[in-house]
Design an enzyme around this catalytic site. Structure first.
Site, PDB file in Angstrom:
ATOM      1  N   ASP A  72       5.090  -1.957  -3.409  1.00  0.00           N
ATOM      2  CA  ASP A  72       4.653  -0.608  -3.771  1.00  0.00           C
ATOM      3  C   ASP A  72       4.527  -0.473  -5.291  1.00  0.00           C
ATOM      4  O   ASP A  72       5.179  -1.200  -6.045  1.00  0.00           O
ATOM      5  CB  ASP A  72       5.689   0.390  -3.228  1.00  0.00           C
TER       6      ASP A  72
ATOM      7  N   ASN B 207      -3.333   2.864   5.841  1.00  0.00           N
ATOM      8  CA  ASN B 207      -4.053   2.668   4.570  1.00  0.00           C
ATOM      9  C   ASN B 207      -5.572   2.848   4.694  1.00  0.00           C
ATOM     10  O   ASN B 207      -6.262   3.004   3.682  1.00  0.00           O
ATOM     11  CB  ASN B 207      -3.760   1.285   3.962  1.00  0.00           C
TER      12      ASN B 207
HETATM   13  C1  FPP Z   1       1.017  -0.169  -2.564  1.00  0.00           C
HETATM   14  O1  FPP Z   1       0.721   0.328  -3.834  1.00  0.00           O
HETATM   15  C2  FPP Z   1       0.270  -1.392  -2.325  1.00  0.00           C
HETATM   16  C3  FPP Z   1      -0.660  -1.532  -1.346  1.00  0.00           C
HETATM   17  C4  FPP Z   1      -1.022  -0.439  -0.424  1.00  0.00           C
HETATM   18  C5  FPP Z   1      -1.420  -2.770  -1.185  1.00  0.00           C
HETATM   19  C6  FPP Z   1      -0.706  -4.059  -1.469  1.00  0.00           C
HETATM   20  C7  FPP Z   1      -1.664  -5.157  -1.234  1.00  0.00           C
HETATM   21  C8  FPP Z   1      -1.939  -6.131  -2.081  1.00  0.00           C
HETATM   22  C9  FPP Z   1      -1.241  -6.327  -3.370  1.00  0.00           C
HETATM   23  C10 FPP Z   1      -3.078  -7.065  -1.688  1.00  0.00           C
HETATM   24  C11 FPP Z   1      -2.751  -8.509  -1.654  1.00  0.00           C
HETATM   25  C12 FPP Z   1      -1.711  -8.898  -0.693  1.00  0.00           C
HETATM   26  C13 FPP Z   1      -1.440 -10.182  -0.372  1.00  0.00           C
HETATM   27  C14 FPP Z   1      -0.324 -10.484   0.560  1.00  0.00           C
HETATM   28  C15 FPP Z   1      -2.196 -11.317  -0.901  1.00  0.00           C
HETATM   29  P1  FPP Z   1       0.167   1.822  -4.002  1.00  0.00           P
HETATM   30  O2  FPP Z   1      -1.291   1.765  -4.159  1.00  0.00           O
HETATM   31  O3  FPP Z   1       0.615   2.670  -2.848  1.00  0.00           O
HETATM   32  O4  FPP Z   1       0.880   2.243  -5.324  1.00  0.00           O
HETATM   33  P2  FPP Z   1       1.279   3.717  -5.773  1.00  0.00           P
HETATM   34  O5  FPP Z   1       2.317   4.193  -4.800  1.00  0.00           O
HETATM   35  O6  FPP Z   1       1.803   3.503  -7.149  1.00  0.00           O
HETATM   36  O7  FPP Z   1       0.019   4.530  -5.731  1.00  0.00           O
END
Ligand code: FPP
Length: 242
Positions: free
Chosen positions: A15, A63
């Site tokens: 996150d 998502n």
């Molecule tokens: C949460 O941050 C993150 C995600 C929803 C996506 C995570 C996915 C990746 C990093 C893609 C690659 C994965 C692999 C395994 C290669 P957020 O956007 O919710 O952050 P925020 O809460 O600060 O807005």
């Protein structure tokens, strides 16, 4: 670090990519890019430590409600990650598995990339890398019930004999030990529909550090925290028994 104090399976909720980017005046997708670059460092560190299984929450069933541009960027980043790192992971004995429902929304290119990554690495035994993609914990349990029902109808499963182990065998994570440790970055303290059945006795580490800044050293800190805990699985400590 003592071998027995190490988790066999670590699950990660990555996150804070969006907030990481915002702090730097960058678009959210830049945060996801930085977050993706971090995955390999953490996977390799886990491999060096001898962790058997790692699971990353890459994209939840919820998502899809994000803006299309962000969803597309995440799908592209995942494809790029596999294209760039597949041979290295394979050479290092990593088996890649996808946890979650295949979806036409992945697009043909990513679907093909995922398929070849899973196929190429399916006999590897050094470490399992689970990527949770279009994954929801409740949906996973519903799917397991339906599959058990279908197998019972087909005479392949004795429904009366179903126990907790049988349910585990019908989950996407079948074959992996339950996570000993769940790490969620960026300060939120919830599990967000992740591995609901599997997390029954998992230790949680919530760190304020955002995912792109979660270095191998931060992982070592979390592992020291894990090693200091007394896991009782509903029982008592040795000292409390007398
Ligand atoms: C949460 O941050 C993150 C995600 C929803 C996506 C995570 C996915 C990746 C990093 C893609 C690659 C994965 C692999 C395994 C290669 P957020 O956007 O919710 O952050 P925020 O809460 O600060 O807005």
């Amino acid at each position: 670090m003592e071998q027995q104090a190490l988790p066999r399976h670590i699950a990660f909720i990555m996150d804070g990519n969006g907030r990481w980017a915002k702090k730097r005046g960058l678009p959210r997708t830049a945060g996801h890019r930085a977050g993706t670059q971090n995955v390999m460092k953490i996977v390799e560190h886990c491999g060096d430590l001898g962790i058997e299984c790692v699971t990353f929450y890459a994209f939840s069933t919820e998502n899809w409600s994000r803006p299309a541009a962000e969803v597309n960027a995440l799908m592209s980043l995942l494809g790029e990650f596999l294209e760039k790192n597949l041979m290295r992971l394979h050479t290092n004995g990593v088996r890649i598995r996808i946890l979650g429902e295949a979806s036409p929304r992945f697009g043909e290119a990513l679907t093909a990339t995922l398929h070849s990554a899973v196929e190429l690495t399916k006999n590897n035994t050094k470490m399992i890398l689970n990527v949770a993609l279009n994954y929801g914990g409740r949906a996973e349990i519903v799917r397991a019930f339906k599959a058990m029902h279908a197998d019972a109808e087909a005479g392949k499963l004795d429904f009366d004999a179903v126990d907790e182990k049988t349910v585990q065998d019908y989950l996407y994570t079948a074959g992996c030990p339950e996570p000993d440790l769940l790490i969620r970055t960026s300060g939120e303290q919830r599990i967000s529909n992740f591995l609901l059945y599997q997390l029954a006795y998992t230790e949680f580490v919530f760190t304020p550090v955002s995912w792109p800044d979660f270095t191998p050293e931060r992982l070592d800190e979390a592992l020291r925290d894990f090693a200091s805990r007394s896991r009782r699985f509903g029982g008592l400590d040795k000292e409390s028994k007398c």
